[in-house]
Design a protein around this motif. Structure first.
Motif, PDB file in Angstrom:
ATOM      1  N   HIS A 147       0.841  -1.201   0.000  1.00 53.90           N
ATOM      2  CA  HIS A 147       0.000   0.000   0.000  1.00 53.90           C
ATOM      3  C   HIS A 147       0.880   1.258   0.000  1.00 53.90           C
ATOM      4  O   HIS A 147       1.916   1.288   0.677  1.00 53.90           O
ATOM      5  CB  HIS A 147      -0.889  -0.024   1.247  1.00 53.90           C
ATOM      6  N   PRO A 148       0.452   2.291  -0.744  1.00 57.20           N
ATOM      7  CA  PRO A 148       1.245   3.527  -0.783  1.00 57.20           C
ATOM      8  C   PRO A 148       1.544   4.129   0.600  1.00 57.20           C
ATOM      9  O   PRO A 148       2.491   4.889   0.733  1.00 57.20           O
ATOM     10  CB  PRO A 148       0.364   4.464  -1.616  1.00 57.20           C
ATOM     11  N   MET A 149       0.780   3.781   1.615  1.00 58.15           N
ATOM     12  CA  MET A 149       1.093   4.329   2.946  1.00 58.15           C
ATOM     13  C   MET A 149       2.369   3.722   3.527  1.00 58.15           C
ATOM     14  O   MET A 149       2.843   4.162   4.562  1.00 58.15           O
ATOM     15  CB  MET A 149      -0.097   4.168   3.905  1.00 58.15           C
ATOM     16  N   TRP A 185      -7.747  -0.384  -3.659  1.00 62.12           N
ATOM     17  CA  TRP A 185      -8.132   0.988  -4.008  1.00 62.12           C
ATOM     18  C   TRP A 185      -7.805   1.339  -5.459  1.00 62.12           C
ATOM     19  O   TRP A 185      -8.273   2.360  -5.973  1.00 62.12           O
ATOM     20  CB  TRP A 185      -7.375   1.955  -3.095  1.00 62.12           C
ATOM     21  N   ASP A 187      -7.578   1.862  -9.258  1.00 57.50           N
ATOM     22  CA  ASP A 187      -8.537   1.799 -10.369  1.00 57.50           C
ATOM     23  C   ASP A 187      -7.992   1.002 -11.552  1.00 57.50           C
ATOM     24  O   ASP A 187      -8.738   0.709 -12.483  1.00 57.50           O
ATOM     25  CB  ASP A 187      -8.994   3.205 -10.802  1.00 57.50           C
ATOM     26  N   TRP A 210      -9.969  -4.075   4.878  1.00 57.38           N
ATOM     27  CA  TRP A 210      -9.663  -2.682   5.254  1.00 57.38           C
ATOM     28  C   TRP A 210     -10.788  -2.167   6.151  1.00 57.38           C
ATOM     29  O   TRP A 210     -11.931  -2.044   5.710  1.00 57.38           O
ATOM     30  CB  TRP A 210      -9.543  -1.795   4.013  1.00 57.38           C
TER      31      TRP A 210
ATOM     32  N   ARG B 120     -17.026   6.511  -7.987  1.00 59.20           N
ATOM     33  CA  ARG B 120     -16.415   7.403  -8.987  1.00 59.20           C
ATOM     34  C   ARG B 120     -17.465   7.938  -9.961  1.00 59.20           C
ATOM     35  O   ARG B 120     -17.426   9.101 -10.355  1.00 59.20           O
ATOM     36  CB  ARG B 120     -15.293   6.659  -9.717  1.00 59.20           C
ATOM     37  N   HIS B 147      -4.897  10.451  -0.776  1.00 56.56           N
ATOM     38  CA  HIS B 147      -4.058   9.263  -0.593  1.00 56.56           C
ATOM     39  C   HIS B 147      -4.941   8.006  -0.578  1.00 56.56           C
ATOM     40  O   HIS B 147      -6.046   8.021  -0.013  1.00 56.56           O
ATOM     41  CB  HIS B 147      -3.310   9.377   0.740  1.00 56.56           C
ATOM     42  N   PRO B 148      -4.442   6.909  -1.173  1.00 53.02           N
ATOM     43  CA  PRO B 148      -5.226   5.670  -1.206  1.00 53.02           C
ATOM     44  C   PRO B 148      -5.668   5.180   0.173  1.00 53.02           C
ATOM     45  O   PRO B 148      -6.628   4.419   0.269  1.00 53.02           O
ATOM     46  CB  PRO B 148      -4.264   4.680  -1.866  1.00 53.02           C
ATOM     47  N   THR B 159      -5.485   9.128  -7.272  1.00 60.97           N
ATOM     48  CA  THR B 159      -4.255   9.467  -7.996  1.00 60.97           C
ATOM     49  C   THR B 159      -4.503  10.736  -8.809  1.00 60.97           C
ATOM     50  O   THR B 159      -5.646  11.059  -9.165  1.00 60.97           O
ATOM     51  CB  THR B 159      -3.818   8.353  -8.977  1.00 60.97           C
ATOM     52  N   GLN B 162      -6.344   9.968 -12.012  1.00 63.25           N
ATOM     53  CA  GLN B 162      -7.806   9.883 -11.891  1.00 63.25           C
ATOM     54  C   GLN B 162      -8.431  11.275 -11.831  1.00 63.25           C
ATOM     55  O   GLN B 162      -9.452  11.543 -12.460  1.00 63.25           O
ATOM     56  CB  GLN B 162      -8.190   9.118 -10.621  1.00 63.25           C
TER      57      GLN B 162
END
Lengths: 276, 276
Positions: A147-149, A185, A187, A210, B120, B147-148, B159, B162
């Motif tokens: 995850h980007p975190m 998350w 897309d 999550w 979305r 943030h995701p 992002t 998006q």
């Protein structure tokens, strides 16, 4: 298309970290008794063990050894740090071979302040450096996008696309471990699962949920059904991409580790059929 | 190419949420005295105020009103919820017009369990629904990718790609607010900043830092320099893409809110020149 509900435990694998309070022997006995069919072993549970004997014990209990977690953490501030990482990854491959695990999961690493582009290059270089040892041991490498975190200090590989791109630089000993928690998350997830599968790079599929709110970045994952991840949708994509391996339950949770692990194991069984 | 260091405060904007303990009047007085030149107003600070008078007070103090934060939160479980969101967004546009803010920042929303693809679509539909009111009020809309880790309940737009894709469905009243905290991890960030700028969609640039460890998902952002985000690298891209607006300091931090806000404001000034 969402996958059909699972009706048995023939593809249920649990990561030992999920039931962290248990020793490897306890996990082995409880998992086997509960009808779990696969196990991913975390290296901490092997400390002080004869690894080959531990592997035999798991297999004799009827558990398929799905993978060893985890190698990786390639980037470092200096050459000595990077060399230390390579040495550790080679040891990890040796352990996997002794245990009988077909692949090692790679949490690729990141260092706060090291530019992500440099970290990514060090990851690619690190995989290239250990690949001959992977061939020699017969153990494959599965890059797990995180995850980007976790981009600050755990992995600079944060999407399935990135993981597949890196895996595609190498031969069939390098693939991807896809975890719903890290990627739900995105897309681009469906498209990238299809691509990863087509390339023969989809080595593993991990599940955990999550929660809302998530109160800890690292150790507040949910049991499937406790959160918002559409498991059947994602598993449908994974299976449409040709994946036929285990559904691996990998949950880090201070909350769930604090309870009775045997009762928790029964809940995992229920949640697996109800939600995955 | 990294941007050259900033040498003055002519493009320094602060979000009122950054100094949350202060009222709008305190923020106005302290910011102006500290040589801050721009302010983004959070709606909570307007409660009980004559909004037009509040706007005049800010302008007379020498502060440029950069934006009003925030609208959005379009997705909802039912039609009544979505209608309520549209009504609130129209009120937000009215408030921005009264205040004299040229655009509203949109945190687009998400609902745990609502499929992200549906969320979305509801976001796109919501923006389409309020766009006529944006035209009528002369206030633009800036989609902020989050943030995701906020994909469960804050935004299904995670992002820059998006956000730009959604903004591109509409005319020049819809653009993007880019925040380093939400987007620094993205390996497509440089490419997407260039695209966003080329399309004329880059409306705003927010800065705050990512701390290691981050102990709270929402309220543990860092002052610039306390974390690992390469601000000059990102600002260089933003400026190369044609952006000439304010650098907006937007920091949610229980830790920083707990201290003396006047001393903190001086640290923001220092950090701005040292790190942004």
């Amino acid at each position: 298309m969402p996958a059909a509900p699972l009706t048995d435990y023939s593809r249920l694998c649990i990561h030992t970290i999920t039931t962290k309070p248990w020793s490897l022997e306890q996990a082995c006995d409880y998992y086997a008794r509960a009808g779990v069919t696969g196990i991913t072993v975390w290296r901490d549970t092997l400390e002080g063990r004869d690894i080959a004997a531990a592997g035999r014990r798991l297999t004799e209990a009827g558990l398929e050894i799905v993978s060893l977690a985890r190698g990786g953490f390639f980037p470092a501030a200096d050459g000595a740090g990077r060399q230390k990482a390579l040495d550790d990854n080679r040891r990890c491959l040796d352990e996997a071979a002794a245990l009988g695990a077909p692949h090692v999961v790679l949490v690729c690493g990141a260092v706060p302040g090291l530019p992500l582009a440099e970290a990514r290059q060090q990851i690619t270089d690190g995989i290239a450096a250990i690949l001959p040892h992977a061939h020699a041991t017969g153990v494959k490498l599965a890059i797990e996008p995180l995850h980007p975190m976790f981009a600050d200090n755990r992995s600079a590989i944060n999407t399935l696309k990135q993981a597949t791109d890196v895996a595609s630089k190498f031969d069939d000993f390098v693939g991807v471990a896809l975890d719903t928690y890290h990627t739900w998350w995105d897309d681009q997830l469906e498209t990238e699962i299809a691509r990863c599968g087509k390339l023969g790079k989809l080595f593993a599929f991990h599940v955990s949920d999550w929660r809302t709110p998530t109160v800890d970045l690292l150790n507040d994952r949910g049991l499937m059904g406790e959160g918002c991840i559409p498991f059947r949708q994602i598993r449908g994509c994974v299976e449409a991409a040709g994946f036929r391996g285990f559904n691996e339950v990998e949950i880090f949770s201070n909350r769930l580790w604090a309870g009775d692990q045997a009762a928790y194991l029964l809940k995992i069984r229920e949640a697996y059929l109800a939600h995955v």
